[in-house]
Each structure stands twice: as structure tokens, then as C-alpha cells.
Design a protein around this motif. Structure first.
Motif, PDB file in Angstrom:
ATOM      1  N   ILE A  12       0.809  -1.220   0.000  1.00  0.00           N
ATOM      2  CA  ILE A  12       0.000   0.000   0.000  1.00  0.00           C
ATOM      3  C   ILE A  12       0.846   1.277   0.000  1.00  0.00           C
ATOM      4  O   ILE A  12       0.359   2.343  -0.352  1.00  0.00           O
ATOM      5  N   PHE A  13       2.123   1.178   0.374  1.00  0.00           N
ATOM      6  CA  PHE A  13       2.998   2.358   0.395  1.00  0.00           C
ATOM      7  C   PHE A  13       3.614   2.566  -0.984  1.00  0.00           C
ATOM      8  O   PHE A  13       4.819   2.380  -1.174  1.00  0.00           O
ATOM      9  N   VAL A  14       2.829   2.935  -1.934  1.00  0.00           N
ATOM     10  CA  VAL A  14       3.334   3.183  -3.292  1.00  0.00           C
ATOM     11  C   VAL A  14       3.992   4.562  -3.306  1.00  0.00           C
ATOM     12  O   VAL A  14       3.329   5.585  -3.408  1.00  0.00           O
ATOM     13  N   GLY A  15       5.303   4.547  -3.160  1.00  0.00           N
ATOM     14  CA  GLY A  15       6.043   5.803  -3.090  1.00  0.00           C
ATOM     15  C   GLY A  15       6.340   6.229  -1.678  1.00  0.00           C
ATOM     16  O   GLY A  15       6.836   7.331  -1.442  1.00  0.00           O
ATOM     17  N   PRO A  51      10.802  -1.148  -6.422  1.00  0.00           N
ATOM     18  CA  PRO A  51       9.805  -0.279  -7.053  1.00  0.00           C
ATOM     19  C   PRO A  51       8.424  -0.917  -7.086  1.00  0.00           C
ATOM     20  O   PRO A  51       8.292  -2.149  -7.120  1.00  0.00           O
ATOM     21  N   PRO A  52       7.361  -0.099  -7.061  1.00  0.00           N
ATOM     22  CA  PRO A  52       6.001  -0.635  -7.169  1.00  0.00           C
ATOM     23  C   PRO A  52       5.816  -1.358  -8.487  1.00  0.00           C
ATOM     24  O   PRO A  52       6.572  -1.140  -9.435  1.00  0.00           O
ATOM     25  N   LEU A  53       4.805  -2.174  -8.583  1.00  0.00           N
ATOM     26  CA  LEU A  53       4.506  -3.087  -9.685  1.00  0.00           C
ATOM     27  C   LEU A  53       5.413  -4.313  -9.594  1.00  0.00           C
ATOM     28  O   LEU A  53       4.943  -5.441  -9.582  1.00  0.00           O
ATOM     29  N   ILE A  54       6.740  -4.084  -9.502  1.00  0.00           N
ATOM     30  CA  ILE A  54       7.656  -5.212  -9.312  1.00  0.00           C
ATOM     31  C   ILE A  54       7.431  -5.813  -7.929  1.00  0.00           C
ATOM     32  O   ILE A  54       7.306  -7.029  -7.778  1.00  0.00           O
ATOM     33  N   SER A  55       7.380  -4.956  -6.902  1.00  0.00           N
ATOM     34  CA  SER A  55       7.183  -5.453  -5.532  1.00  0.00           C
ATOM     35  C   SER A  55       5.817  -6.124  -5.391  1.00  0.00           C
ATOM     36  O   SER A  55       5.690  -7.143  -4.705  1.00  0.00           O
ATOM     37  N   SER A  59       0.532  -6.406  -8.896  1.00  0.00           N
ATOM     38  CA  SER A  59       1.007  -5.250  -9.660  1.00  0.00           C
ATOM     39  C   SER A  59      -0.160  -4.365 -10.075  1.00  0.00           C
ATOM     40  O   SER A  59      -0.067  -3.133 -10.017  1.00  0.00           O
ATOM     41  N   VAL A  60      -1.263  -4.987 -10.480  1.00  0.00           N
ATOM     42  CA  VAL A  60      -2.455  -4.218 -10.878  1.00  0.00           C
ATOM     43  C   VAL A  60      -2.985  -3.424  -9.683  1.00  0.00           C
ATOM     44  O   VAL A  60      -3.395  -2.269  -9.818  1.00  0.00           O
TER      45      VAL A  60
END
Length: 432
Positions: free
Chosen positions: A288-291, A380-384, A395-396
Motif C-alpha cells: 500500500i505504500f506506493v512511493g 519499485p512498485p509493480l515489481i514489488s 502489480s495491478v
């Protein structure tokens, strides 16, 4: 969107401005801004020391000396923010009172060292005493800010009462100023020293840092991993960030042992061929911590590509690299979100939205549950999302959170952007 922006500008902004322009909050904000260069420089070296590529990570693990060397600049910049902010707050608050800011900043920093506990250890039969440098980082930030306010208020009261050493007219101003600070500085040290002794001798706490830690951590121990409890935990994390305290570190000290047990249980289930059961685990926070805390990557993208203000556009461009790797201190302290009431609104909405979407989508089976894989926090998000769920649905989910982050932050960003543009126009006119 325009209606929301107009409402915020007409109804919310005047009240928020009144609060944010209060003397102490303005000084707090300036102190946070002072930490930005240190945070940005440190973020770069942190990424270099933990870049989430297996071959690179393995290389660094095999050559620990290189990794340690990469962390030297990180420790010398990123990890001294409590000291920088303490000095900065003492300086700016004294400046607002028209008393010597340099002396006040130095006294605030000395006061912080005074309340910070020492440790003793034996190395080769020699007793060594020192200060835990963890208190120099954001872990000690809140105590540093409190001490800076106390020390500066005592300092300025004594100065304004003219309880100072008066030097003859022939003495150089710099020397005279240094003697002016002797009595106020002495009294500040006495007050702060007394506070420390009272806490350590008349309470069950071993330091002022412990008081803050226990008061903030205790409520978290009663929270579980239910939907309601999880929302509260992540809301508390962001609430702590709002006042400049590292919410993740404080929450992790209580919740991480619980979360790691659930991660291990999921990994064991996967290994035995059984379905994983736990939604909330150590991986959940990274999903949930995207960034970073508050999922601020959407705000960073808005700044980098849609800001009209030169300041915010430049900050967005500087923050987008660290933000991709989950490091959002540049935007937290640079926008800022810390001590900025207007930005607290979207920042506190985000954990509610992201926890609800993530929890319910996993509970209903739309998104795969965490499988017990815990990649580095800088992945990085999507990869994680893919690594932690073993599915593209992870990823979605993170892509959806990123879009929502952009949409929720955008009206508040536009409001701040318009304000910055006006300030920049006034500044350019004054220069002409």
C-alpha cells in the motif's frame, strides 16, 4: 475537480493558513525545509546501497566494504536530520522573536544532547561511553523539536527580561553577543537538565525519548490485524508523520514482530502446498505504500509533470527517483506535508483508501494474498506487488493505488501550486 479546488480555496485554505502561520508552526516548517538537502543527498546513496537487483545485491553482499562505504554519506546526511531540525527550529523560532538566532540554535542543539541518554560498553577491557546515533535520525526528531521549543522559549524570556551580561561599548559585537548568551544559555541548560533528572528519577522511564516512545507505542499494542485495526495502525503512522515523527519506525517496533510471524505462516503454507491465509503481514505495508507512507508517488508525479510553480516542479523532479524506490522524505519535508494542515487531509485519506481496497480485494479473491516473500523496501512498485503476491494482480493493485493517489492529491496539489506561483510572481516583482 474545479469545484473541490474552489471550496478548498474559499473555505479551508484561510483557516489552514491561519494555523500554519502561527509562530511555532512556521518555525517548525522552516526547520523541516532545512533538512531537505540532507535528505535528498542521503536518499541517493541509500538507493545505491540497496538497489533491488539480485545480481547487484549479491555483489554488495559479497563485498560488504563497498556497501558500507556507500552508507557513509547516507549516515552523514540522511541520518542527522534530528540534529539539523533541532538547530533549525531553535534558529527560526528565535529569529521570529528578534533574539540572537545563532546562539539559540546552538543552545537548542546542546539541550538535545543533554536529554539524549548515553550508553557504556567494554571493548578490549576498556570502558567506552557514547551516544546512540539512532537518536540523531528521524527516530529522535520529535524529542528534538520539543526540546528546541522549550529551550528557545526559556532563552528568549531571559533575553527579554534583560538578564544578560552587558559588555563595554568598545567590545566587538561578535564577542559581546557571545557573552550575552551566557546567562540565558546557562538557565536553559538548568531547566532542560532538571527535566531530564525529573523524568529519570521520579518516573519509571529511563529517558525523555522513552516517554515519547511508550506513549505513542502503547496504543498500538492493542491493535490487531483486522480491517479496522489495520486502518487505525496505518492512520496512526501517517498521523505521526504529520508532526514530523517517523511513524513507520514507531509502528514497526510494535507491529513488525506480529507481522513477521504472519509472513512466516504464509510462507510455510505456500511451501506445504496449502493456500495462504493472512492478508495483513509484513509485506502489506509495502503493497500500500506506493512511493512511501501516504502513497505519495501520485503527488510527486503531479508535481513533476503538472506544476506551474518552478519550486514544486523542481521538487517533483528531484523526488521522483527516490519516490519510485519508496523514499518519500523529500516530498514529506519539502512540499511539505509535515506540519502542513492543508496537506494532512489527502495524506490521512490515503491509508484509509489503500487499506480498504487492498484488504477487501484480497478477502474477496480479486487480488492474491501475500505469499511470504519480503523484498527490500526499496523495490519499485509493480515489481514489488508481483513479488509479494506471486501474481500480476499484486502489480495491478499497486497501479490502481498509484492512480488513486494522483487523483486524491491533485486538487490539494493545485491549490498549493497556485499559491506558490503567486509567491514566485511577488518575489520576481520585488527583484525588479
Amino acid at each position: 475537480m474545479n469545484k473541490i479546488t474552489e471550496y478548498l480555496q474559499e473555505k479551508v485554505m484561510p483557516k489552514a493558513n491561519k494555523i500554519s502561520n502561527e509562530r511555532h508552526l512556521a518555525a517548525l516548517r522552516d526547520a523541516m525545509v532545512l533538512t531537505i538537502p540532507f535528505i535528498i543527498i542521503g536518499s541517493i546513496f541509500l538507493i545505491l546501497a540497496s538497489f533491488p537487483i539480485p545480481a547487484y545485491t549479491e555483489f554488495l553482499n559479497q563485498h560488504q566494504g563497498i556497501k558500507d562505504a556507500l552508507l557513509f554519506p547516507f549516515n552523514a546526511t540522511f541520518n542527522i536530520v534530528a540534529l539539523v531540525a533541532t538547530f533549525g527550529l531553535g534558529y527560526r523560532l528565535a529569529e521570529s522573536y528578534s533574539v540572537d538566532p545563532l546562539a539559540s540554535g546552538c543552545i537548542a542543539l546542546a539541550s538535545y544532547f543533554l536529554v539524549t541518554p548515553r550508553f557504556s560498553t567494554t571493548i578490549d577491557e576498556v570502558m567506552v561511553t557514547g551516544i546512540d546515533t539512532n537518536y540523531f535520525t528521524s527516530q529522535g526528531l520529535f524529542v528534538g523539536l520539543l526540546i528546541a521549543i522549550v529551550s528557545t522559549e526559556v532563552y528568549r524570556v531571559v533575553i527579554q527580561k534583560n538578564l544578560t551580561i552587558k559588555m563595554p561599548d568598545g567590545v566587538p559585537p561578535t564577542v559581546a553577543k557571545s557573552f550575552t548568551a551566557v546567562i540565558p544559555g546557562f538557565l536553559v541548560v538548568l531547566v532542560v537538565w532538571a527535566i531530564r533528572l525529573l523524568v529519570e528519577n521520579l518516573t519509571s522511564f529511563d529517558s525523555i525519548h522513552s516517554v515519547v516512545r511508550v506513549m505513542l507505542e502503547k496504543p498500538l499494542t492493542h491493535l490487531g490485524t483486522s480491517l479496522g485495526g489495520t486502518i487505525i495502525v496505518f492512520l496512526v503512522i501517517n498521523l505521526l508523520w504529520c508532526i514530523g515523527l517517523h511513524g513507520s519506525i514507531i509502528a514497526n517496533s510494535v507491529m513488525l514482530p506480529i507481522w513477521l510471524q504472519l509472513t512466516s505462516a504464509n510462507a510455510a503454507s505456500l511451501a506445504s502446498g496449502e493456500p495462504v491465509k493472512n492478508i495483513v503481514s509484513a509485506e502489506f505495508r509495502y503493497l500500500i505504500f506506493v512511493g512511501g507512507s501516504g502513497a505519495t508517488l501520485g503527488l510527486v508525479i503531479a508535481m513533476a509533470f503538472f506544476a506551474k510553480s518552478k519550486q514544486l516542479k523542481q521538487l517533483g523532479r528531484l523526488s521522483i527517483g527516490p519516490g519510485i524506490f519508496g523514499i518519500n522524505e523529500p516530498v514529506l519535508f519539502g512540499f511539505p506535508i509535515v506540519f502542513n494542515p492543508i496537506m494532512w487531509i489527502p495524506f490521512l485519506i490515503m491509508p484509509i483508501v489503500t487499506v480498504l481496497i487492498t484488504y477487501l480485494s484480497m478477502q474477496t479473491g480479486l487480488v492474491a494474498k501475500p505469499i511470504g516473500v519480503l523484498p527490500p523496501g526499496t523495490t519499485p512498485p509493480l515489481i514489488s506487488g508481483y513479488l509479494m503476491t506471486g501474481s500480476l494482480s499484486g502489480s495491478v493493485l499497486q497501479l490502481l493505488i498509484l492512480v488513486l493517489s494522483f487523483a486524491i492529491y491533485f486538487p490539494f496539489f493545485k491549490l498549493a501550486d497556485m499559491q506558490k506561483v503567486k509567491e514566485e510572481l511577488v518575489a520576481s516583482e520585488n527583484l525588479e
